[in-house]
Scaffold this active site. Structure first.
Site, PDB file in Angstrom:
ATOM      1  CG  PHE A 127      -0.437   0.461   2.463  1.00  0.00           C
ATOM      2  CD1 PHE A 127       0.291  -0.387   3.259  1.00  0.00           C
ATOM      3  CD2 PHE A 127      -0.633   1.773   2.893  1.00  0.00           C
ATOM      4  CE1 PHE A 127       0.825   0.040   4.453  1.00  0.00           C
ATOM      5  CE2 PHE A 127      -0.098   2.214   4.096  1.00  0.00           C
ATOM      6  CZ  PHE A 127       0.627   1.340   4.879  1.00  0.00           C
ATOM      7  CD  GLU A 131       2.290  12.127  -2.978  1.00  0.00           C
ATOM      8  OE1 GLU A 131       2.623  13.341  -3.015  1.00  0.00           O
ATOM      9  OE2 GLU A 131       1.266  11.679  -3.513  1.00  0.00           O
ATOM     10  CB  THR A 162       6.701  -2.033   3.196  1.00  0.00           C
ATOM     11  OG1 THR A 162       7.184  -0.981   4.020  1.00  0.00           O
ATOM     12  CG2 THR A 162       7.198  -3.370   3.722  1.00  0.00           C
ATOM     13  CD  GLN A 295      19.402  -4.527  44.188  1.00  0.00           C
ATOM     14  OE1 GLN A 295      20.013  -3.506  44.522  1.00  0.00           O
ATOM     15  NE2 GLN A 295      18.532  -5.121  44.977  1.00  0.00           N
ATOM     16  CB  ILE A 353      22.403  -7.093  29.165  1.00  0.00           C
ATOM     17  CG1 ILE A 353      21.527  -6.444  30.239  1.00  0.00           C
ATOM     18  CG2 ILE A 353      22.761  -8.537  29.543  1.00  0.00           C
ATOM     19  CD1 ILE A 353      20.163  -7.096  30.419  1.00  0.00           C
ATOM     20  CD  GLU A 379       1.312   0.599   9.152  1.00  0.00           C
ATOM     21  OE1 GLU A 379       0.361   1.325   8.835  1.00  0.00           O
ATOM     22  OE2 GLU A 379       1.684  -0.389   8.489  1.00  0.00           O
ATOM     23  CD  GLU A 383       7.198  12.825  17.440  1.00  0.00           C
ATOM     24  OE1 GLU A 383       7.189  12.041  16.467  1.00  0.00           O
ATOM     25  OE2 GLU A 383       8.078  12.779  18.325  1.00  0.00           O
TER      26      GLU A 383
END
Ligand SMILES: Cc1cc2nc3c(=O)[nH]c(=O)nc-3n(C[C@H](O)[C@H](O)[C@H](O)COP(=O)(O)OP(=O)(O)OC[C@H]3O[C@@H](n4cnc5c(N)ncnc54)[C@H](O)[C@@H]3O)c2cc1C
Length: 401
Positions: A127, A131, A162, A295, A353, A379, A383
């Site tokens: 779809f 632009e 896509t 921790q 990590i 999509e 904002e």
């Protein structure tokens, strides 16, 4: 089965579909994803596997050869697939949006022509709203369709499709002049055209060019392209729903389900990042013990898991709302916003990590780190989600002074 991101109240059929997809992801996607992504290679074998599983027709009604499943089932499958490799979920996402738009808004002839072949994955959907000069501000679209006899002549340039190269059916949003004189509100003068084309790059149909793949920082493997229309002739019966001026509404409906879908991707990528982080933290030793025993790292894991749970719950809520037939713009906007932000944070924590190894292309987290930002944009940006959420809240909580 993981303890996190469980969904209560699923039917036996839903559970069976999900366990099949999870199995496929573990065996066929995760082992090859990082290699393919680094080579920016289209996952042809994986796509064939998805076709066999019937995933291209998951939400297409049974009368058209699909499985007739709900948005919730679909979103949970997307979550599983994105856990394996986000690009693969991108391959089915635009297909699913176009099939949904056809199901909801197509004429009977359009449904009969496209949905059975879409259910088999023979016709593949993309779809196109964005632009070069606009993405958020859809009302500013300049691509135009002008009626000439039984045809429309389309001109304009589109951006960021896509599956632009691999698809064979593109739902293209254009401004249309017919019946919409100068001065008609922007959202009432737009039309969705169903454009059939060959898969591939270059001139894929007279008047229609797909120049090539855009080189991206992540979300590789799946092709993202421009689309150039130069005198492209489309028969009048390829106006989605048969009536011009409905395109903006049709696209927004499609994007609303797409937002649940992007939220589901965020959940899947975050889950994978958590899995990688919690596993690495128990193997890597510093100061005489596994880092998971420090921790500070345990707190990170706790925060990551909490975000995975919260995002999943909001995504499921938004999908269920749409499935119940209710308007879900508020819930979908919130789920998309929260899941994409949390995904970025969980991925970053998993990256930290991993220490220096997170920076190495040998480790899967490096790929996830480049994938997560796409979810903040696709999509509708954060904002734009907040604008949708804010407007809806002011409708719901109107001051009654
Ligand atoms: C990998 C990828 C795949 C995509 N696939 C598709 C696709 O298949 N089909 C399609 O049609 N599009 C697709 N897009 C386009 C995507 O939807 C747009 O990029 C997105 O909507 C943002 O538009 P933009 O890039 O023009 O940014 P802009 O609209 O120019 O926004 C730039 C910045 O300004 C902010 N902003 C804009 N307006 C406001 C406002 N009123 N208030 C506050 N902040 C604002 C935005 O949040 C953003 O931070 C894809 C994009 C990417 C990156």
């Amino acid at each position: 089965m993981s303890r996190l991101a469980q969904t209560a109240g699923l039917t036996d059929v839903q559970q069976e579909i999900l366990s099949t997809v999870r199995d496929f992801v573990d065996k066929e996607i995760i082992p090859v994803a990082t290699q393919l992504e680094h080579r920016d290679e289209y996952p042809t074998e994986i796509v064939e596997g998805l076709k066999e599983l019937g995933l291209f027709g998951l939400m297409i009604p049974e009368e058209y050869g699909g499985l007739g499943e709900s948005l919730l089932t679909y979103a949970l499958c997307v979550e599983e697939i994105a856990r394996g490799w986000m690009s693969v979920s991108g391959i089915i996402n635009t297909h699913f949006i176009v099939a949904y738009m056809l199901k909801q808004h197509g004429t009977q002839e359009q449904k009969d022509t496209f949905l059975p072949r879409m259910a088999l994955g023979e016709v593949r959907g993309a779809f196109s709203m964005s632009e070069p000069a606009l993405g958020s501000d859809v009302s500013a679209i300049t691509s135009k369709g002008v009626r000439e006899g039984d045809e429309y002549i389309l001109n304009g340039q589109k951006m960021w499709l896509t599956n632009g190269g691999t698809s064979t059916l593109v739902a293209v949003l254009c401004r249309s002049d017919e019946g919409h004189p100068e001065g008609t509100a922007a959202h009432k003068s737009m039309t969705t055209f169903l454009v059939e084309k060959e898969a591939g790059f270059g001139e894929v149909r007279p008047g229609l060019t797909i120049p090539g793949k855009i080189d991206k920082m992540g979300y590789k493997g799946v092709d993202t392209t421009e689309l150039i229309m130069d005198g492209l002739r489309i028969p009048a019966n390829r106006v989605l729903g048969g009536t011009t001026g409905r395109g903006f509404y049709q696209m927004m409906d499609g994007v609303e389900v797409g937002r649940v879908n992007v939220a589901a991707r965020g959940c899947g990528v975050a889950q994978r990042a958590f899995e990688l982080g919690v596993s690495y933290a128990q193997q890597r030793q510093t100061f005489g013990k596994p880092i998971a025993q420090h921790q500070a790292i345990q707190f990170k894991l706790a925060e990551m898991a909490t975000k995975v749970e919260a995002a999943h719950a909001m995504m499921v809520n938004a999908a269920r709302k749409k499935d119940s037939g209710e308007r879900n713009d508020l819930e979908a906007g919130m789920a998309k916003y929260l899941a994409s932000e949390y995904c970025k944070e969980v991925v970053e924590d998993a990256f930290r990590i991993h220490g220096g190894y997170g920076f190495s292309k040998e480790y899967e987290i490096e790929r996830l780190y480049r994938e997560a930002p796409m979810l903040l944009i696709g999509e509708g940006t954060a904002e734009i989600q907040k604008m949708i959420i804010g407007r809806r809240l002011l409708e719901e909580y109107r001051f009654q002074g």
